[in-house]
Design a protein around this motif. Structure first.
Motif, PDB file in Angstrom:
ATOM      1  N   UNK A  79      -4.163  -1.030 -11.529  1.00 44.75           N
ATOM      2  CA  UNK A  79      -3.004  -1.673 -10.911  1.00 44.75           C
ATOM      3  C   UNK A  79      -2.946  -1.269  -9.445  1.00 44.75           C
ATOM      4  N   UNK A  80      -2.445  -2.175  -8.613  1.00 45.61           N
ATOM      5  CA  UNK A  80      -2.219  -1.858  -7.204  1.00 45.61           C
ATOM      6  C   UNK A  80      -1.028  -2.660  -6.709  1.00 45.61           C
ATOM      7  N   UNK A  81      -0.051  -1.956  -6.127  1.00 41.32           N
ATOM      8  CA  UNK A  81       1.144  -2.604  -5.596  1.00 41.32           C
ATOM      9  C   UNK A  81       1.198  -2.580  -4.067  1.00 41.32           C
ATOM     10  N   UNK A  82       0.653  -1.532  -3.480  1.00 41.74           N
ATOM     11  CA  UNK A  82       0.740  -1.381  -2.029  1.00 41.74           C
ATOM     12  C   UNK A  82      -0.564  -0.808  -1.494  1.00 41.74           C
ATOM     13  N   UNK A  83      -1.067  -1.411  -0.422  1.00 40.81           N
ATOM     14  CA  UNK A  83      -2.194  -0.864   0.321  1.00 40.81           C
ATOM     15  C   UNK A  83      -1.712  -0.528   1.722  1.00 40.81           C
ATOM     16  N   UNK A  84      -1.860   0.726   2.122  1.00 38.89           N
ATOM     17  CA  UNK A  84      -1.531   1.139   3.488  1.00 38.89           C
ATOM     18  C   UNK A  84      -2.839   1.417   4.215  1.00 38.89           C
TER      19      UNK A  84
END
Length: 267
Positions: A79-84
């Motif tokens: 799962x991935x919600x945010x990439x900074x």
């Protein structure tokens, strides 16, 4: 829920998975810890592990300049919600003091690798209707002598983020933090010792350099539901910017504060 020692506990991102590139030291570490404090599961990826473990942050080794490795890394995430996209930086180097290939490596690190990571993360982010936060710089909006390639890359990064926000809407939001001067463990290399840091701090309207946690708080905001209608934006995190040089150079108001107002003003 209250924590008597640290104040209110921020659980606004509980259940979210966040990847912070270059998240092991300096600004990146501040961003990673801010997301962890907001309840997120945080992965900090970099070529080398942090010198000291970061509370609530898991380290994942990754060379962002290796596109196959980057694609494999994101493909393996459940799962991935945010990439900074924080990884970047540059040494002080005047243009004529190095060949084009060396400057190109700075552009690759600060512009190409965020694109590589964003493309690799896109499918995961689309599934969760997540977001990308680019870590830009004030260097991208003004001349940057001694770091021209870096400034050019950051200018390109802001444009890339704005275009990405249009192409990837409405599933994925994309925004940019335009960061000013930050006080980190390596600030003395750029600004000198305590006297240099104090002098540079006085040039900032708010009277101090940013801390990594200042940048982290802004990144958490852009990734949170509080910013659900914000995309394609550039958020200035620079303490008010830079005092115009002419204000210190002008002499008309030095002896009589009223004289300048009698004789003219800004054009």
């Amino acid at each position: 829920m209250e924590n008597s020692a640290a104040g209110p506990v921020d659980n606004s991102l509980r259940g979210r998975t966040v990847v912070v590139t270059g998240g092991t030291r300096g600004v990146g570490a501040g961003i990673a810890q801010a997301f962890a404090q907001a309840g997120a599961q945080v992965l900090a990826c970099a070529r080398r592990p942090p010198e000291h473990p970061l509370d609530g942050v898991e380290f994942a080794p990754l060379d962002l300049r290796d596109p196959p490795a980057v694609r494999a890394f994101f493909a393996a995430l459940p799962r991935l919600d945010v990439l900074v996209n924080n990884a970047g930086g540059t040494p002080y180097r005047r243009l004529a003091d190095a060949d084009a290939e060396r400057h190109a490596r700075v552009i690759e690190l600060n512009l190409v690798t965020p694109l590589t990571a964003s493309l690799a993360a896109y499918d995961r982010l689309r599934r969760t209707r997540g977001s990308v936060v680019m870590v830009g710089s004030v260097s991208g909006g003004r001349p940057s002598p001694g770091s021209a390639a870096y400034g050019a890359a950051k200018a390109g990064l802001a444009n890339l983020a704005a275009s990405m926000a249009v192409e990837w809407a409405p599933e994925v939001r994309v925004n940019t933090l335009v960061v000013g001067m930050v006080r980190t463990e390596h600030s003395h290399l750029h600004y000198g010792g305590p006297d240099g840091l104090a002098a540079v701090s006085r040039t900032v309207p708010l009277g101090r350099l940013a801390t990594p946690s200042d940048v982290g708080a802004a990144a958490v905001f852009l990734a949170s539901d509080a910013a659900a209608y914000i995309s394609g934006a550039s958020l200035l995190v620079h303490g008010g910017g830079e005092r115009p040089a002419f204000l210190d150079a002008a002499t008309v108001n030095k002896e009589d504060g009223k004289e300048g107002r009698r004789q003219g003003g800004l054009g």
